[in-house]
Design an enzyme around this catalytic site. Structure first.
Site, mmCIF file in Angstrom:
data_model
loop_
_atom_site.group_PDB
_atom_site.id
_atom_site.type_symbol
_atom_site.label_atom_id
_atom_site.label_comp_id
_atom_site.label_asym_id
_atom_site.label_seq_id
_atom_site.Cartn_x
_atom_site.Cartn_y
_atom_site.Cartn_z
ATOM 1 N N LYS A 1 0.861 -1.183 0.000
ATOM 2 C CA LYS A 1 0.000 0.000 0.000
ATOM 3 C C LYS A 1 0.889 1.221 0.000
ATOM 4 C CE LYS A 1 -4.493 0.657 0.013
ATOM 5 N NZ LYS A 1 -5.498 -0.266 -0.545
HETATM 6 P P1 NAD Z 1 -12.836 7.602 -2.642
HETATM 7 O O1 NAD Z 1 -11.862 8.622 -2.233
HETATM 8 O O2 NAD Z 1 -13.207 7.489 -4.082
HETATM 9 O O3 NAD Z 1 -14.190 7.760 -1.804
HETATM 10 C C1 NAD Z 1 -14.220 7.852 -0.405
HETATM 11 C C2 NAD Z 1 -15.599 8.332 -0.027
HETATM 12 O O4 NAD Z 1 -15.745 8.289 1.402
HETATM 13 C C3 NAD Z 1 -15.881 9.772 -0.439
HETATM 14 O O5 NAD Z 1 -17.193 9.845 -0.960
HETATM 15 C C4 NAD Z 1 -15.788 10.544 0.866
HETATM 16 O O6 NAD Z 1 -16.553 11.744 0.859
HETATM 17 C C5 NAD Z 1 -16.371 9.504 1.802
HETATM 18 N N1 NAD Z 1 -16.118 9.742 3.215
HETATM 19 C C6 NAD Z 1 -14.974 10.074 3.844
HETATM 20 N N2 NAD Z 1 -15.190 10.215 5.162
HETATM 21 C C7 NAD Z 1 -16.502 9.945 5.375
HETATM 22 C C8 NAD Z 1 -17.344 9.913 6.517
HETATM 23 N N3 NAD Z 1 -16.865 10.169 7.737
HETATM 24 N N4 NAD Z 1 -18.659 9.591 6.369
HETATM 25 C C9 NAD Z 1 -19.140 9.313 5.144
HETATM 26 N N5 NAD Z 1 -18.401 9.333 4.035
HETATM 27 C C10 NAD Z 1 -17.091 9.643 4.142
HETATM 28 O O7 NAD Z 1 -12.263 6.201 -2.111
HETATM 29 P P2 NAD Z 1 -12.649 4.738 -2.620
HETATM 30 O O8 NAD Z 1 -11.643 4.325 -3.631
HETATM 31 O O9 NAD Z 1 -14.104 4.664 -2.932
HETATM 32 O O10 NAD Z 1 -12.321 3.884 -1.315
HETATM 33 C C11 NAD Z 1 -13.257 3.730 -0.253
HETATM 34 C C12 NAD Z 1 -12.847 2.535 0.592
HETATM 35 O O11 NAD Z 1 -12.814 1.358 -0.228
HETATM 36 C C13 NAD Z 1 -11.460 2.628 1.232
HETATM 37 O O12 NAD Z 1 -11.489 1.948 2.452
HETATM 38 C C14 NAD Z 1 -10.587 1.873 0.250
HETATM 39 O O13 NAD Z 1 -9.388 1.381 0.841
HETATM 40 C C15 NAD Z 1 -11.533 0.740 -0.125
HETATM 41 N N6 NAD Z 1 -11.217 0.073 -1.379
HETATM 42 C C16 NAD Z 1 -11.112 0.767 -2.533
HETATM 43 C C17 NAD Z 1 -10.836 0.093 -3.713
HETATM 44 C C18 NAD Z 1 -10.777 0.795 -5.035
HETATM 45 O O14 NAD Z 1 -10.692 0.106 -6.055
HETATM 46 N N7 NAD Z 1 -10.868 2.095 -5.106
HETATM 47 C C19 NAD Z 1 -10.620 -1.296 -3.690
HETATM 48 C C20 NAD Z 1 -10.746 -1.980 -2.471
HETATM 49 C C21 NAD Z 1 -11.047 -1.286 -1.328
#
Ligand code: NAD
Length: 426
Positions: free
Chosen positions: A118
Site C-alpha cells: 500500500k
Molecule cells: P474515494 O476517495 O473514491 O471515496 C471515499 C468516499 O468516502 C468519499 O465519498 C468521501 O466523501 C467519503 N467519506 C470520507 N469520510 C466519510 C465519513 N466520515 N462519512 C461518510 N463518508 C465519508 O475512495 P474509494 O476508492 O471509494 O475507497 C473507499 C474505501 O474502499 C477505502 O477503504 C478503500 O481502501 C476501499 N477500497 C477501494 C478500492 C478501489 O478500487 N478504489 C478497492 C478496495 C477497497
C-alpha cells in the site's frame, strides 16, 4: 477457534494505529487457529519493506510545502507486491502498513499471485489545484521509484486517487525507464492500457458478495444504506439498485441523505458530480453520519474509511448484514458485539476483492499486450469472487467461525504455506 479478546481501542491512538492494531489482532487470531509457530507469526506481522519519503511540492503561489509519503510492501512470498495509493491528510505509516497487510491476505484469499502493498501521501487532494496534485504525484512516485515496477510492486487507486493519478504514475515511471510501461500501475484509463470494467470492479465485487450473502432472498425486499459515495460507494449503490435492492440512504464527507422509498441513485450521482457531494440533494431527508450507520436497513455497506463501527455504536447497528466495501471499517471490539447480536459481516478482504481481481486481469493484459472484452472480464471477476465466497462460507460453517475469521484463516494459511515451501534464505 481459540477465543481471543480484541484489543481495547485507545482513545489517543491515531486512526492508523488503530487500523494496524486491528490487522495484527486478526492475524494473531488466524495464526492461533492455524497453529503457526512464533517465528512465522513474527514474519507475517512485519512488513518486508517500508519506505517513508518527504515530498516537496511547489504551490501555485510559489511557496514550497513538504508532505510525507509512504510505500509499504507487507509480503511478497506469492508474487509481486500489489496495492493502492491513498491521498488523505490522516494517512500515516501505521495505516499504510495495516492496509498492506490486508492486501496480502486478500490476494491469497482470491487466489491471485500477488503479495500485499500500500502507499499513501498525507495530503488532502481537495485543497490542491490539479497542477499541484500532479506535482505531488510525480514527485512521490519519483521518491518511491526504486520499489515499484511491473515485476516488483504495482500501485492502483485508493481513497483520494483515481485514473488520472494512475496515468501520471505510469508516465513518470515510463519517462524514467525510457519506454512505456503500462503494467506498472492498474486502474489506468483504458486508452493507456486500463482494463475494461476496472473502474466499477470493486463495487461489482461488493454487489456479488452482497447477493451471495443474501442467498435466495428476493432483492426487491432488501433495503440498503451505503456510507461513502466515492469510487466504491457510489457504484455499489448503483449496482445494488440495478440488482433490485432499495438503496434508502447514502453519505459522503459532505453529509448523509435518506429516502425510505428508495433513492434515485442516478439522480444522486448527477447531483454529486455537479455539486461535489451528496449533501443538498433535494429529494431526500438529511441524516447525520452516525444515523446512517444505525439505520433500520437490511444491508449496511461501509465504503469510506477504517474504524467507523466501534464498541460504542455497534450495539445500535440494526442492519442484519454488513458488507465491507471499505478496508477495516469494523473495529475488532465491534466485530464481537455484531457477531453476538447475530449480524453477518462479509469482511473487507473478501467483499472488496473485486478491485484487485480486475487489477490483476489488467496487469496480465498489459504484460501480454492483450485485452479482454468487458464481458470476459465480468465472467472472470464473478468466478473468482464466487469461488472465494464459497470457500470462506464453507470453512466458516464447518469450523464455527465468523466469515472474517474464515477469510483470514484461508488467506494467512496460503501465505504461510508459500513461506514453508520457499524456505528461508540464507
Ligand atoms: P474515494 O476517495 O473514491 O471515496 C471515499 C468516499 O468516502 C468519499 O465519498 C468521501 O466523501 C467519503 N467519506 C470520507 N469520510 C466519510 C465519513 N466520515 N462519512 C461518510 N463518508 C465519508 O475512495 P474509494 O476508492 O471509494 O475507497 C473507499 C474505501 O474502499 C477505502 O477503504 C478503500 O481502501 C476501499 N477500497 C477501494 C478500492 C478501489 O478500487 N478504489 C478497492 C478496495 C477497497
Amino acid at each position: 477457534m481459540t477465543v481471543m479478546v480484541p484489543p481495547k481501542a485507545s482513545a489517543t491512538a491515531s486512526p492508523g494505529r488503530l487500523a494496524l492494531d486491528s490487522a495484527l489482532f486478526q492475524l494473531d487470531q488466524a495464526a492461533e487457529h492455524l497453529g503457526l509457530d512464533d517465528g512465522l507469526r513474527k514474519m507475517l506481522a512485519t512488513p518486508r519493506r517500508s519506505l517513508t519519503v518527504s515530498v516537496p511540492v511547489r504551490r501555485e503561489d510559489g511557496r514550497m510545502d513538504v508532505v510525507q509519503g509512504y510505500r509499504v510492501q507487507h509480503n511478497v512470498s506469492r508474487g509481486p507486491a500489489k496495492g493502492g495509493i491513498r491521498f488523505h491528510p490522516a494517512t500515516d505509516l501505521f495505516e499504510v502498513t495495516a492496509l498492506a497487510m490486508w492486501m496480502t491476505w486478500k490476494c491469497a484469499l482470491v487466489g491471485i499471485p500477488y503479495g500485499g502493498a500500500k502507499g499513501g501521501v498525507g495530503v488532502d487532494p481537495a485543497t490542491l489545484t490539479t497542477r499541484e496534485l500532479e506535482r505531488v504525484t510525480r514527485r512521490y512516485v519519483n521518491e518511491i521509484l526504486p520499489l515499484i515496477g511491473p515485476d516488483q510492486d504495482i500501485p492502483a487507486p485508493d481513497v483520494g486517487t483515481d485514473e488520472q493519478t494512475m496515468a501520471w504514475i505510469m508516465d513518470t515511471y515510463s519517462v524514467n525507464a525510457g519506454y512505456s510501461v503500462p503494467g506498472v500501475v492498474t486502474g489506468k484509463p483504458t486508452i493507456l492500457g486500463g482494463s475494461l470494467g476496472r473502474a466499477g470492479a470493486t463495487a461489482r465485487g461488493v454487489q456479488i458478495a452482497t447477493m451471495s450473502a443474501l442467498g435466495d432472498r428476493d432483492p426487491a425486499g432488501v433495503t440498503v444504506a451505503v456510507q461513502g459515495f466515492g469510487k466504491v460507494g457510489a457504484q455499489t449503490a448503483r449496482y445494488l439498485a440495478d440488482a433490485g435492492c432499495r438503496v434508502v440512504a447514502v453519505s459522503d464527507v459532505t453529509g448523509a441523505i435518506a429516502d425510505r422509498n428508495g433513492l434515485d441513485v442516478t439522480a444522486v450521482r448527477e447531483h454529486h458530480s455537479e455539486s461535489g457531494g451528496v449533501s443538498g440533494y433535494r429529494h431526500a431527508d438529511r441524516l447525520t453520519h452516525e444515523e446512517l450507520l444505525e439505520l433500520d436497513v437490511d444491508v449496511l455497506v461501509p465504503a469510506a474509511l477504517e474504524g467507523v463501527l466501534t464498541a460504542e455504536n455497534a450495539p445500535r447497528v440494526r442492519a442484519r448484514l454488513i458488507v465491507e466495501g471499505a478496508n477495516g471499517p469494523t473495529m475488532p471490539e465491534a466485530d464481537v458485539i455484531l457477531t453476538g447480536s447475530g449480524v453477518t459481516v462479509v469482511p473487507d478482504i473478501l467483499a472488496n476483492a473485486g478491485g484487485v481481481i480486475v487489477s490483476y486481469l489488467e496487469w496480465v493484459q498489459n504484460t501480454q499486450a492483450y485485452s479482454w472484452s468487458a464481458g470476459e472480464v465480468q465472467i472472470k471477476l464473478r468466478d473468482l469472487m464466487e469461488q472465494a465466497f464459497g470457500e470462506v462460507g464453507a470453512l466458516a460453517e464447518s469450523r464455527g467461525l465468523t466469515l472474517r475469521q474464515a477469510a483470514h484463516a484461508i488467506g494467512v494459511s496460503r501465505v504461510a504455506e508459500a513461506h514453508r515451501l520457499r524456505g528461508l534464505y540464507p
